[in-house]
Design a protein around this motif. Sequence first.
Motif, PDB file in Angstrom:
ATOM      1  N   VAL A 196       0.832  -1.200   0.000  1.00  0.00           N
ATOM      2  CA  VAL A 196       0.000   0.000   0.000  1.00  0.00           C
ATOM      3  C   VAL A 196       0.866   1.249   0.000  1.00  0.00           C
ATOM      4  CG1 VAL A 196      -1.718   1.317   1.301  1.00  0.00           C
ATOM      5  CG2 VAL A 196      -1.923  -1.168   1.106  1.00  0.00           C
ATOM      6  N   SER A 197       1.944   1.242   0.783  1.00  0.00           N
ATOM      7  CA  SER A 197       2.817   2.425   0.850  1.00  0.00           C
ATOM      8  C   SER A 197       3.501   2.689  -0.490  1.00  0.00           C
ATOM      9  CB  SER A 197       3.873   2.239   1.949  1.00  0.00           C
ATOM     10  OG  SER A 197       4.666   1.075   1.695  1.00  0.00           O
ATOM     11  N   GLU A 198       3.886   1.613  -1.186  1.00  0.00           N
ATOM     12  CA  GLU A 198       4.489   1.792  -2.508  1.00  0.00           C
ATOM     13  C   GLU A 198       3.473   2.341  -3.502  1.00  0.00           C
ATOM     14  OE1 GLU A 198       7.924  -1.664  -2.769  1.00  0.00           O
ATOM     15  OE2 GLU A 198       5.811  -2.276  -2.818  1.00  0.00           O
ATOM     16  N   GLY A 199       2.241   1.902  -3.358  1.00  0.00           N
ATOM     17  CA  GLY A 199       1.188   2.425  -4.216  1.00  0.00           C
ATOM     18  C   GLY A 199       0.948   3.907  -3.973  1.00  0.00           C
ATOM     19  N   GLU A 200       0.969   4.300  -2.697  1.00  0.00           N
ATOM     20  CA  GLU A 200       0.797   5.716  -2.375  1.00  0.00           C
ATOM     21  C   GLU A 200       1.914   6.552  -2.978  1.00  0.00           C
ATOM     22  OE1 GLU A 200       0.733   5.556   1.839  1.00  0.00           O
ATOM     23  OE2 GLU A 200      -1.369   4.915   1.967  1.00  0.00           O
ATOM     24  N   LEU A 201       3.142   6.018  -2.968  1.00  0.00           N
ATOM     25  CA  LEU A 201       4.276   6.738  -3.531  1.00  0.00           C
ATOM     26  C   LEU A 201       4.117   6.930  -5.045  1.00  0.00           C
ATOM     27  CD1 LEU A 201       7.051   8.028  -3.156  1.00  0.00           C
ATOM     28  CD2 LEU A 201       8.076   5.735  -3.392  1.00  0.00           C
TER      29      LEU A 201
ATOM     30  N   LEU B 293       0.464  -0.718 -10.090  1.00  0.00           N
ATOM     31  CA  LEU B 293      -0.727  -0.443  -9.282  1.00  0.00           C
ATOM     32  C   LEU B 293      -1.737  -1.586  -9.361  1.00  0.00           C
ATOM     33  CD1 LEU B 293      -1.248   3.347 -10.091  1.00  0.00           C
ATOM     34  CD2 LEU B 293      -0.552   2.352  -7.899  1.00  0.00           C
ATOM     35  N   SER B 294      -1.755  -2.300 -10.489  1.00  0.00           N
ATOM     36  CA  SER B 294      -2.672  -3.440 -10.593  1.00  0.00           C
ATOM     37  C   SER B 294      -2.260  -4.586  -9.692  1.00  0.00           C
ATOM     38  CB  SER B 294      -2.756  -3.915 -12.042  1.00  0.00           C
ATOM     39  OG  SER B 294      -1.535  -4.505 -12.451  1.00  0.00           O
ATOM     40  N   SER B 295      -1.028  -4.507  -9.131  1.00  0.00           N
ATOM     41  CA  SER B 295      -0.531  -5.556  -8.236  1.00  0.00           C
ATOM     42  C   SER B 295      -0.760  -5.232  -6.779  1.00  0.00           C
ATOM     43  CB  SER B 295       0.965  -5.785  -8.480  1.00  0.00           C
ATOM     44  OG  SER B 295       1.198  -6.194  -9.804  1.00  0.00           O
ATOM     45  N   LEU B 296      -1.489  -4.159  -6.507  1.00  0.00           N
ATOM     46  CA  LEU B 296      -1.877  -3.875  -5.128  1.00  0.00           C
ATOM     47  C   LEU B 296      -2.759  -5.004  -4.603  1.00  0.00           C
ATOM     48  CD1 LEU B 296      -2.752  -0.078  -5.346  1.00  0.00           C
ATOM     49  CD2 LEU B 296      -1.071  -1.081  -3.777  1.00  0.00           C
ATOM     50  N   PRO B 297      -2.852  -5.182  -3.299  1.00  0.00           N
ATOM     51  CA  PRO B 297      -3.778  -6.186  -2.755  1.00  0.00           C
ATOM     52  C   PRO B 297      -5.191  -5.970  -3.294  1.00  0.00           C
ATOM     53  CG  PRO B 297      -2.361  -5.323  -1.023  1.00  0.00           C
ATOM     54  CD  PRO B 297      -2.082  -4.505  -2.242  1.00  0.00           C
ATOM     55  N   ALA B 298      -5.889  -7.054  -3.544  1.00  0.00           N
ATOM     56  CA  ALA B 298      -7.193  -6.985  -4.204  1.00  0.00           C
ATOM     57  C   ALA B 298      -8.167  -6.073  -3.472  1.00  0.00           C
ATOM     58  CB  ALA B 298      -7.782  -8.392  -4.329  1.00  0.00           C
ATOM     59  N   GLU B 299      -8.102  -6.064  -2.136  1.00  0.00           N
ATOM     60  CA  GLU B 299      -9.056  -5.233  -1.402  1.00  0.00           C
ATOM     61  C   GLU B 299      -8.802  -3.741  -1.598  1.00  0.00           C
ATOM     62  OE1 GLU B 299      -5.814  -6.601   1.495  1.00  0.00           O
ATOM     63  OE2 GLU B 299      -7.090  -7.471  -0.094  1.00  0.00           O
TER      64      GLU B 299
END
Length: 770
Positions: A147-152, A176-182
Amino acid sequence: MISSDTRMAATLKLLKPLRYRAFCSPFTYGATQSVACWNMRNCTWRKGHDSPENSLCHPAKKVNICSTSASGRILTISSTLPGLEFSRASASKASTLKPGSPRAMRVDEEDVETFDSFEDPRVFLQLRPEYQLHSYNRSETCQPLSVSEGELILHKVTVYQDNLQPQIIADYFCKLSSLPAEQHPVLLSNASFALLCQLSVKNINLFDAPDLISILKAFVSLGIPHSHSMLDVFETKFCHKVWEVSLDQLLLVADLWRYLGRRVPRFLKIFFSYLNLHWKELSLSQLIHLIYIIGESRQAPQDLMKKLESLILKYIDLINLEELGTICLGFFKSSSSLSEFVMRKIGDLACADMQHLSSYALVNILKMFRFTHVDHVNFMKQFGQIAPQRIPSLGVQGVMHLTLACSALRILDEGVMNAVAASLPPRVAYCRSKDVAKILWSFGTLNYKPPNAEEFYSSLINEIHRKMPEFNQYPEHLLTCLLGLAFSEYFPIELIDFALSPRFVRLAQERSKFEVTKELYTLDGTVGIECPDYRGNRLSSHLQQKALEMLWNLARKDMNSKPEFLEALFLLEIMLGGPQYVKHHMILPHTRSSDLEVQLDVNMKPLPFNREATPAEDVAKLRLKHVGISLTDDLMNQLLKGKSRGHLQGETESDSGQSPMKLEEEAAIPMGGSLCNMADRLEAMEMAGLCPPACRQAPQVKLAIQLTNKNQYCYGSRDLLGLHNMKRRQLNQLGYHVVELSHWEWLPLLKRTRLEKLAFLHEKVFTSAL
């Protein structure tokens, strides 16, 4: 920052395509309600391809749609896509699937009725490694992202939006498509992600093909709604790229559009144009995958399908059992036929190892046999041996397709039908209106009542009552139900009264995709004869006349094109003394076929009742002879008492060509001031004959001579199908003797002498009258 609000997460989760699942308990949160409405409508984009029944909630297995904290649940519904009817359990029966496959599920009642319309038809993609080169695999993603990498990444998009290179944009989508499904629903609502989407559209012309494909994969993983306007831009770009990329890439792109649930007719049209030039380059895996895509898109130029058929023959010995099912389903869904030769090859391959053919593939092959009307005897024989054991593990839609295939091919296998009848009552609630209709139609068409007929029919009739709102939406299904029941001599009066009500008739004509006038007319005519105490709604005289004209034009054209019928008519006229002794017409117009009527007097001599065949000059002479007829007391007594009602009905039926039902109704009306009309009718009867007074009496025997063909019987038997059996039943009720010129007797006689044919007809006519 990516919000961790579970309510927002549950709401945005709904943006993910739900694959033909409709919300029955949407959240009260406003945005969720609008998204739920969108998902309820997401079935309508397949106009002309799938039945709109997908939008109805169906009492099947409940499935969570979001994280454990979310309270919303949905009901899985059944779709009318051919092939959406089987359980994962039944599909996993294929021997080629690995025992450790996640598809090896425990079979219970809910699992049987569960079917994933995206994943289950794609089993064949697991059977060859080559498919991975040109198909989408959900398990194939970029490195997991926290999640933190996605925020970055989202922060970088906001800060460096004017300086992001196309390759970087594509890379961000992949990550970003590899973020956790939720987190996916939350991401879709993020303003920075919306900015990233805008940048992708702005830079669309700078992406190369791999980058475009990578972004499309990310859209699939994230569940971008298929109606999103951004996808229009991507479809246009892929249209421009068709002639620049490889076959594997084109198939992959088509597969990704399928996964997004988006119709892309422009892309496919150009893709198919490309294939018309490069079809010989297709490998076996590319061919099978292409046929799958064509079937799912319901879009196929017939010239291309013929070329693909030749490739099927080229690879036929290398195709496995599941791929056979994929070929049949693809051709079936695209309404493309396969030649009888190819179908027999497919049937032979399936027969060689049918025990290891999955139930899913088995039904798909049956669908294509039904579509092509190819009678593969060995296939149907083996099918009859394995189907009864498999039916309990099939979803009701699969059961419906099996039953419908049997009736369409006219194959009555009591073991199969009994298994269907036994398995259905406990799970009839899982049936759609279409399933109930097709199952009742199939049993009625095959004219078969199972051992548990009372339980079977009562459960289905009760289900019709429960599904009345659905029948209002799909009125043709209610008519199919009632006709199937009528074939089997079941007449639920309250349902018939509703179906023939002016409101429903109007609804059926306006809402149904099909012309339902003939069905309404058949139901109305049947009720008029077989339900004498019925006092409910009836079809208007206007619609009756419209249907009569439509059916008579079809029947006359059909029979007059058959040499065997014309020969029988010609010889009967010779044998009986002229055309006035035989009449070709529809005795029961609502049964959709015509007959040759012959009438005999008390001495078993033919009556010249066919006024239409009397020479005009003879009619004129008789008309002069009867000018000035007086209505004496004797004549009135004769009119009111001396002539039997059956005589008047038979004669006026011959004169007017109207159905017996209608004439019976007219005869029941008090005559009042219509005695002159009655006298005119008697005068017309006398004019028609040019015969002695002995002939002017009610016919002792009325014969309905029917020239039958093999399509009126169950396959390989002399058992009449439902409609034709019902017709004979009704003719008998109206006092007709049915004389059958069966195809197995008459057709061989056509090669014999005229004397032999006349002798045969003489015996048929005069022996039947005794």
